[in-house]
Scaffold this motif. Sequence first.
Motif, PDB file in Angstrom:
ATOM      1  N   TYR A  14     -36.069  51.372  10.775  1.00 16.61           N
ATOM      2  CA  TYR A  14     -35.322  52.473  11.395  1.00 16.61           C
ATOM      3  C   TYR A  14     -33.866  52.482  10.972  1.00 16.61           C
ATOM      4  N   GLY A  58     -37.201  55.103  24.135  1.00 12.48           N
ATOM      5  CA  GLY A  58     -37.364  55.091  22.681  1.00 12.48           C
ATOM      6  C   GLY A  58     -36.782  56.392  22.157  1.00 12.48           C
ATOM      7  N   ASP A  81     -32.968  52.867  23.966  1.00  6.50           N
ATOM      8  CA  ASP A  81     -33.483  52.525  22.642  1.00  6.50           C
ATOM      9  C   ASP A  81     -33.026  51.108  22.296  1.00  6.50           C
TER      10      ASP A  81
HETATM   11  C1  LIG Z   1     -40.130  57.505  15.913  1.00  7.71           C
HETATM   12  S1  LIG Z   1     -38.628  57.140  16.753  1.00  7.71           S
HETATM   13  C2  LIG Z   1     -38.688  58.463  17.907  1.00  7.71           C
HETATM   14  C3  LIG Z   1     -37.346  58.856  18.472  1.00  7.71           C
HETATM   15  C4  LIG Z   1     -37.366  59.964  19.515  1.00  7.71           C
HETATM   16  N1  LIG Z   1     -38.226  59.614  20.614  1.00  7.71           N
HETATM   17  C5  LIG Z   1     -37.791  61.299  18.926  1.00  7.71           C
HETATM   18  O1  LIG Z   1     -38.973  61.664  19.068  1.00  7.71           O
HETATM   19  O2  LIG Z   1     -36.963  61.982  18.330  1.00  7.71           O
HETATM   20  C6  LIG Z   1     -39.100  55.724  17.748  1.00  7.71           C
HETATM   21  C7  LIG Z   1     -37.920  55.055  18.430  1.00  7.71           C
HETATM   22  O3  LIG Z   1     -38.403  54.019  19.282  1.00  7.71           O
HETATM   23  C8  LIG Z   1     -37.476  52.942  19.262  1.00  7.71           C
HETATM   24  N2  LIG Z   1     -38.138  51.715  19.721  1.00  7.71           N
HETATM   25  C9  LIG Z   1     -39.166  51.066  19.129  1.00  7.71           C
HETATM   26  N3  LIG Z   1     -39.533  50.002  19.869  1.00  7.71           N
HETATM   27  C10 LIG Z   1     -38.707  49.976  20.954  1.00  7.71           C
HETATM   28  C11 LIG Z   1     -38.586  49.128  22.089  1.00  7.71           C
HETATM   29  N4  LIG Z   1     -39.419  48.117  22.295  1.00  7.71           N
HETATM   30  N5  LIG Z   1     -37.629  49.401  22.991  1.00  7.71           N
HETATM   31  C12 LIG Z   1     -36.784  50.441  22.813  1.00  7.71           C
HETATM   32  N6  LIG Z   1     -36.861  51.293  21.777  1.00  7.71           N
HETATM   33  C13 LIG Z   1     -37.804  51.070  20.858  1.00  7.71           C
HETATM   34  C14 LIG Z   1     -37.029  52.889  17.805  1.00  7.71           C
HETATM   35  O4  LIG Z   1     -35.790  52.219  17.681  1.00  7.71           O
HETATM   36  C15 LIG Z   1     -36.955  54.376  17.455  1.00  7.71           C
HETATM   37  O5  LIG Z   1     -35.658  54.877  17.656  1.00  7.71           O
END
Ligand SMILES: C[S@@+](CC[C@H](N)C(=O)[O-])C[C@H]1O[C@@H](n2cnc3c(N)ncnc32)[C@H](O)[C@@H]1O
Length: 233
Positions: A14, A58, A81
């Motif tokens: 990411y 997230g 996040d």
């Molecule tokens: C595909 S992106 C989606 C971002 C947003 N939800 C969108 O749809 O525009 C997934 C996000 O989940 C976050 N993420 C993944 N595992 C996580 C965790 N255990 N705790 C917090 N954030 C997490 C990543 O850093 C990333 O920013």
Amino acid sequence: MQPLQADKHTDRLYEHLRSRHGDSDSGANGYRLQTYFLREQELILAEIGTAATVADLGCGSGLMVKPLTGAGPDRQVLGVDYNEIACRDARNNGIHIIRGDVFSLPFRDEVLDRVINCQFLNQQPEDKAKHFISEVYRVLKPGGRLILLWRNDRALIHKLAVFVYRYIDRFTGRPEFPYYDNWIDDLELYSREPGFQCVKKQLIFPLFRWRFETVDALPARLFGASCFLVLEK
Ligand SMILES: C[S@@+](CC[C@H](N)C(=O)[O-])C[C@H]1O[C@@H](n2cnc3c(N)ncnc32)[C@H](O)[C@@H]1O
């Protein structure tokens, strides 16, 4: 047992993507087409309605809930996040962001009216997806809702897109993310364990605003590119 937490390898992927796209481009959150993002955002915002306390878990750079910021003192909109760059970008986008792990949410029990989670479950193995749903159940108020949106690995249109993008990505050096097939029926079934009730279960094709209620019918199998599940505590 190891505590469940964000996968560090994916976190680094990411960072790579975010440094390419910046804070106001949905590409940083994995979206390929801005129209696709905007159509999904429409759905999510309609589902949130006028709820007072909303958390986007997230949230990435927070673009999904950005239109809700500055909605006045009666409304609290938060993002969580894990990724440091995502948090910085979300802050730039006016989101009240908490850097934390969604598997161990930084909230007391029963404090939120709506929780949204978009394009996250695709990257979680089944045990983590289940744990996440239970953790959200804990922090929602009775009657509160969890709104989930994630890619449907089984739709033909999605398989085609993955096939094409795999070649484009190799050429452009975009990182390849881990991918898990969390089928909508399975997650709905699991969500009953902590006590959720399903209020909406659809496969959708955001580009044309198509929605399919019968998730295993042929049109859904062909065009149901995203899973959309709304659960009530
Ligand atoms: C595909 S992106 C989606 C971002 C947003 N939800 C969108 O749809 O525009 C997934 C996000 O989940 C976050 N993420 C993944 N595992 C996580 C965790 N255990 N705790 C917090 N954030 C997490 C990543 O850093 C990333 O920013």
